[in-house]
Design an enzyme around this catalytic site. Structure first.
Site, PDB file in Angstrom:
ATOM      1  N   ARG A  46      78.933 -54.258  71.519  1.00 45.27           N
ATOM      2  CA  ARG A  46      78.239 -52.977  71.233  1.00 45.27           C
ATOM      3  C   ARG A  46      78.661 -52.360  69.909  1.00 45.27           C
ATOM      4  O   ARG A  46      78.514 -51.170  69.691  1.00 45.27           O
ATOM      5  CB  ARG A  46      78.449 -51.961  72.354  1.00 45.27           C
TER       6      ARG A  46
ATOM      7  N   LYS B 210      71.611 -50.406  56.705  1.00 46.20           N
ATOM      8  CA  LYS B 210      70.538 -51.159  57.367  1.00 46.20           C
ATOM      9  C   LYS B 210      70.960 -52.618  57.481  1.00 46.20           C
ATOM     10  O   LYS B 210      71.320 -53.237  56.471  1.00 46.20           O
ATOM     11  CB  LYS B 210      69.247 -51.090  56.549  1.00 46.20           C
TER      12      LYS B 210
ATOM     13  N   GLU C 258      66.076 -53.844  41.046  1.00 44.52           N
ATOM     14  CA  GLU C 258      66.380 -52.770  42.014  1.00 44.52           C
ATOM     15  C   GLU C 258      67.061 -51.595  41.312  1.00 44.52           C
ATOM     16  O   GLU C 258      66.849 -50.438  41.666  1.00 44.52           O
ATOM     17  CB  GLU C 258      67.257 -53.289  43.162  1.00 44.52           C
TER      18      GLU C 258
ATOM     19  N   LYS D 206      71.568 -44.464  44.830  1.00 43.73           N
ATOM     20  CA  LYS D 206      71.114 -44.849  46.170  1.00 43.73           C
ATOM     21  C   LYS D 206      71.916 -44.100  47.236  1.00 43.73           C
ATOM     22  O   LYS D 206      71.362 -43.619  48.227  1.00 43.73           O
ATOM     23  CB  LYS D 206      71.227 -46.363  46.389  1.00 43.73           C
TER      24      LYS D 206
ATOM     25  N   GLU E 141      66.831 -42.573  58.104  1.00 42.11           N
ATOM     26  CA  GLU E 141      65.421 -42.617  57.689  1.00 42.11           C
ATOM     27  C   GLU E 141      64.526 -41.829  58.636  1.00 42.11           C
ATOM     28  O   GLU E 141      63.511 -42.320  59.121  1.00 42.11           O
ATOM     29  CB  GLU E 141      64.921 -44.069  57.564  1.00 42.11           C
TER      30      GLU E 141
ATOM     31  N   ARG F  99      64.901 -41.328  52.592  1.00 45.94           N
ATOM     32  CA  ARG F  99      65.106 -42.650  52.006  1.00 45.94           C
ATOM     33  C   ARG F  99      63.824 -43.478  51.971  1.00 45.94           C
ATOM     34  O   ARG F  99      63.835 -44.565  51.390  1.00 45.94           O
ATOM     35  CB  ARG F  99      66.272 -43.377  52.682  1.00 45.94           C
TER      36      ARG F  99
ATOM     37  N   ASN G  63      61.314 -47.249  49.091  1.00 44.66           N
ATOM     38  CA  ASN G  63      60.283 -48.299  49.163  1.00 44.66           C
ATOM     39  C   ASN G  63      59.448 -48.385  47.896  1.00 44.66           C
ATOM     40  O   ASN G  63      58.509 -49.188  47.834  1.00 44.66           O
ATOM     41  CB  ASN G  63      59.346 -48.048  50.351  1.00 44.66           C
TER      42      ASN G  63
ATOM     43  N   HIS H 262      57.911 -51.606  46.700  1.00 46.05           N
ATOM     44  CA  HIS H 262      58.083 -52.605  47.761  1.00 46.05           C
ATOM     45  C   HIS H 262      56.810 -52.884  48.546  1.00 46.05           C
ATOM     46  O   HIS H 262      56.694 -53.954  49.134  1.00 46.05           O
ATOM     47  CB  HIS H 262      59.212 -52.192  48.706  1.00 46.05           C
TER      48      HIS H 262
ATOM     49  N   HIS I  54      56.471 -56.552  48.148  1.00 43.95           N
ATOM     50  CA  HIS I  54      56.701 -57.407  49.311  1.00 43.95           C
ATOM     51  C   HIS I  54      55.492 -58.313  49.562  1.00 43.95           C
ATOM     52  O   HIS I  54      55.644 -59.499  49.882  1.00 43.95           O
ATOM     53  CB  HIS I  54      56.995 -56.542  50.536  1.00 43.95           C
TER      54      HIS I  54
ATOM     55  N   HIS J 131      62.630 -61.881  45.454  1.00 48.42           N
ATOM     56  CA  HIS J 131      62.335 -60.522  45.917  1.00 48.42           C
ATOM     57  C   HIS J 131      62.356 -59.511  44.762  1.00 48.42           C
ATOM     58  O   HIS J 131      61.407 -58.746  44.578  1.00 48.42           O
ATOM     59  CB  HIS J 131      63.351 -60.138  46.996  1.00 48.42           C
TER      60      HIS J 131
HETATM   61  N1  LIG Z   1      69.906 -53.916  54.073  1.00 49.34           N
HETATM   62  C1  LIG Z   1      69.267 -53.453  53.033  1.00 49.34           C
HETATM   63  O1  LIG Z   1      69.185 -52.234  52.810  1.00 49.34           O
HETATM   64  C2  LIG Z   1      68.640 -54.415  52.081  1.00 49.34           C
HETATM   65  C3  LIG Z   1      68.158 -53.976  50.844  1.00 49.34           C
HETATM   66  C4  LIG Z   1      67.643 -54.917  49.962  1.00 49.34           C
HETATM   67  C5  LIG Z   1      67.594 -56.264  50.313  1.00 49.34           C
HETATM   68  N2  LIG Z   1      68.075 -56.651  51.528  1.00 49.34           N
HETATM   69  C6  LIG Z   1      68.044 -58.064  51.927  1.00 49.34           C
HETATM   70  O2  LIG Z   1      68.842 -58.791  51.009  1.00 49.34           O
HETATM   71  C7  LIG Z   1      68.379 -60.153  51.003  1.00 49.34           C
HETATM   72  C8  LIG Z   1      68.330 -60.638  49.578  1.00 49.34           C
HETATM   73  O3  LIG Z   1      69.629 -60.575  49.050  1.00 49.34           O
HETATM   74  P1  LIG Z   1      70.048 -61.444  47.780  1.00 49.34           P
HETATM   75  O4  LIG Z   1      69.018 -61.314  46.740  1.00 49.34           O
HETATM   76  O5  LIG Z   1      71.452 -61.118  47.496  1.00 49.34           O
HETATM   77  O6  LIG Z   1      69.882 -62.941  48.314  1.00 49.34           O
HETATM   78  P2  LIG Z   1      70.950 -64.014  48.837  1.00 49.34           P
HETATM   79  O7  LIG Z   1      71.907 -63.419  49.769  1.00 49.34           O
HETATM   80  O8  LIG Z   1      70.124 -65.161  49.313  1.00 49.34           O
HETATM   81  O9  LIG Z   1      71.731 -64.419  47.513  1.00 49.34           O
HETATM   82  C9  LIG Z   1      71.043 -65.038  46.462  1.00 49.34           C
HETATM   83  C10 LIG Z   1      71.700 -66.348  46.053  1.00 49.34           C
HETATM   84  O10 LIG Z   1      72.833 -66.052  45.247  1.00 49.34           O
HETATM   85  C11 LIG Z   1      73.973 -66.756  45.723  1.00 49.34           C
HETATM   86  N3  LIG Z   1      75.121 -65.932  45.361  1.00 49.34           N
HETATM   87  C12 LIG Z   1      75.440 -64.712  45.834  1.00 49.34           C
HETATM   88  N4  LIG Z   1      76.495 -64.230  45.178  1.00 49.34           N
HETATM   89  C13 LIG Z   1      76.857 -65.145  44.262  1.00 49.34           C
HETATM   90  C14 LIG Z   1      77.857 -65.203  43.255  1.00 49.34           C
HETATM   91  N5  LIG Z   1      78.683 -64.177  43.029  1.00 49.34           N
HETATM   92  N6  LIG Z   1      77.948 -66.318  42.496  1.00 49.34           N
HETATM   93  C15 LIG Z   1      77.063 -67.343  42.681  1.00 49.34           C
HETATM   94  N7  LIG Z   1      76.089 -67.341  43.589  1.00 49.34           N
HETATM   95  C16 LIG Z   1      75.987 -66.251  44.377  1.00 49.34           C
HETATM   96  C17 LIG Z   1      73.723 -66.937  47.198  1.00 49.34           C
HETATM   97  O11 LIG Z   1      74.459 -68.020  47.718  1.00 49.34           O
HETATM   98  C18 LIG Z   1      72.218 -67.198  47.213  1.00 49.34           C
HETATM   99  O12 LIG Z   1      71.965 -68.537  46.927  1.00 49.34           O
HETATM  100  C19 LIG Z   1      67.035 -60.163  51.689  1.00 49.34           C
HETATM  101  O13 LIG Z   1      67.176 -60.755  52.955  1.00 49.34           O
HETATM  102  C20 LIG Z   1      66.675 -58.688  51.834  1.00 49.34           C
HETATM  103  O14 LIG Z   1      65.901 -58.432  52.977  1.00 49.34           O
HETATM  104  C21 LIG Z   1      68.595 -55.764  52.403  1.00 49.34           C
END
Ligand SMILES: NC(=O)c1ccc[n+]([C@@H]2O[C@H](COP(=O)([O-])OP(=O)(O)OC[C@H]3O[C@@H](n4cnc5c(N)ncnc54)[C@H](O)[C@@H]3O)[C@@H](O)[C@H]2O)c1
Length: 380
Positions: free
Chosen positions: A133, A155, A197, A239, A249, A257, A261, A264, A268, A280
């Site tokens: 939990r 989130k 972003e 942020k 939210e 918040r 978006n 997005h 998206h 993305h």
């Molecule tokens: N929770 C939230 O508020 C929120 C907000 C925005 C995005 N997201 C989520 O985040 C995800 C996208 O995140 P992302 O773009 O980081 O993608 P990711 O986690 O897939 O990372 C991108 C790539 O970079 C590599 N990588 C990461 N750090 C590295 C480093 N220091 N050196 C070398 N390689 C590295 C990873 O292995 C991966 O291959 C999506 O699933 C999205 O939905 C969540």
């Protein structure tokens, strides 16, 4: 790649308030912070066990420094690395990880550490939210996108066949540790996604931040040791201020918040329609252009905003070509995703527009109208 306390400068510390509950947390931004992870994980608590969750790319680069720091602080550590990429953000992987925590005998007083990009942060955060939990977790974001966006705000989620982030929760981290040294190994294309972003945060809340990003692109891609942490901290602060006002939210009237978006809705849809062609952040950049165009078309702001956004995307080395996604088969694919948007309230989506840079506005729009409006307002 190692980061050591001796190579570090004083971190910048930001507070993210969660006013209604005692769940506020600090975000530390700086150089060499990963080597201080153990101190962070044991702050105000007895050392117990830690589940270090990462992906196979990041664990090779930073697993040792993270693990050693946790162990040096007296924690006993289990390490799990998932496959890199969005495909790991699914319920099966979530349940496997929870099962591994059970098998390793973790308990309510133990901690999950997310070491990786947004995929790892979202997945490990949901593991921490659901295991017994909810147990503590610490975010150590390693992609720029995760540092400035995904790790802050609480989130956490995995994807379902019906859509992204459909199985999730709010679970606030106990701390966020942003070590900007790790961006040295992040591929430039991923860095660009984080910059998109950051540009969004500037467009929403600070013209100065928007302009600084464009002015310092070279230094950002060169991972300048002074500028990069400073601009990351500013973006996180923007942020953090927004999510502190509306942690869950719930705020209506475009005050909360929901404005995050920006870019997005269309972004998206383009990302989904592109298959694997666009990342993305790249799609969000195109979504920012769409938001600027639609804001002008709806009379929300003066003409010229779209050109400003295009100039910024160009400076940040991000894609700028929006119109190919509005026509033909690609346009149809984008339209299909738009009309299935989970953020649809009744017959409308809350589209985020701009009355100018730093002035977000909400525009309730029927999703089917967005693409035709964008086509009609095309400068071509
Ligand atoms: N929770 C939230 O508020 C929120 C907000 C925005 C995005 N997201 C989520 O985040 C995800 C996208 O995140 P992302 O773009 O980081 O993608 P990711 O986690 O897939 O990372 C991108 C790539 O970079 C590599 N990588 C990461 N750090 C590295 C480093 N220091 N050196 C070398 N390689 C590295 C990873 O292995 C991966 O291959 C999506 O699933 C999205 O939905 C969540």
């Amino acid at each position: 790649m190692t980061t050591s306390p001796s190579s570090s400068t004083k971190p910048l510390v930001l507070d993210v308030r969660v006013p209604s509950q005692d769940l506020s947390y600090q975000v530390r931004v700086g150089s060499g912070l990963l080597a201080r992870l153990g101190t962070e994980a044991t702050r105000g608590r007895e050392p117990g066990r830690a589940a270090l969750i990462s992906d196979t790319n990041v664990i090779k680069l930073y697993g040792t420094v993270a693990r050693q720091s946790l162990e040096a602080a007296g924690l006993s550590v289990i390490t799990r690395a998932v496959e890199p990429g969005e495909a790991s953000k699914r319920p099966e992987v979530l349940l496997e990880l929870v099962g591994e925590l059970v098998a390793a005998g973790l308990g309510r007083r133990d901690v999950v550490v997310a070491l990786g990009g947004g995929v790892v942060g979202d997945l490990a955060g949901l593991v921490a939210a659901l295991f017994m939990r909810g147990i503590d977790f610490i975010q150590c974001p390693t992609s720029l996108l995760a540092q400035v966006d995904a790790s802050v705000g609480g989130k956490v989620a995995v994807d379902l066949p019906g859509g992204k982030n459909l199985l999730g929760a709010f679970h606030f981290p106990r701390a966020v540790l942003i070590d900007t040294d790790v961006l040295q190994t992040l591929p430039d294309r991923e860095l660009g996604c984080g910059l998109a972003e950051m540009l969004k945060h500037g467009a929403l809340f600070s013209v100065e931040h928007f302009e600084q990003l464009c002015e310092h692109t070279e230094a950002l891609y060169a991972r300048d040791p002074v500028l990069l942490p400073r601009l990351v901290a500013i973006s996180v602060a923007l942020k953090a201020a927004c999510v502190s006002r509306d942690p869950l939210e719930l705020a209506g009237g475009g005050k909360g918040r929901v404005v995050l978006n920006l870019g997005h809705t269309v972004g998206h849809a383009i990302e989904a329609a592109s298959g694997l062609a666009l990342r993305h952040g790249e799609a969000v950049g195109l979504g920012l252009r769409a938001a600027a165009r639609l804001s002008v078309a709806k009379g929300l702001c003066e003409p010229g905003l779209e050109e400003r956004v295009v100039a910024a995307l160009t400076a940040l080395r991000l894609p700028t070509e929006l119109d190919p996604w509005l026509h033909g088969e690609q346009g149809e694919a984008v339209q299909r995703v738009l009309c299935n948007d989970k953020k649809r309230a009744g017959a409308t989506v809350t589209f985020i527009g701009l009355a100018g840079l730093g002035e977000p506005r909400t525009l309730p729009l029927p999703p089917a109208e967005i693409l035709p409006l964008l086509r009609d307002a095309s400068p071509r």
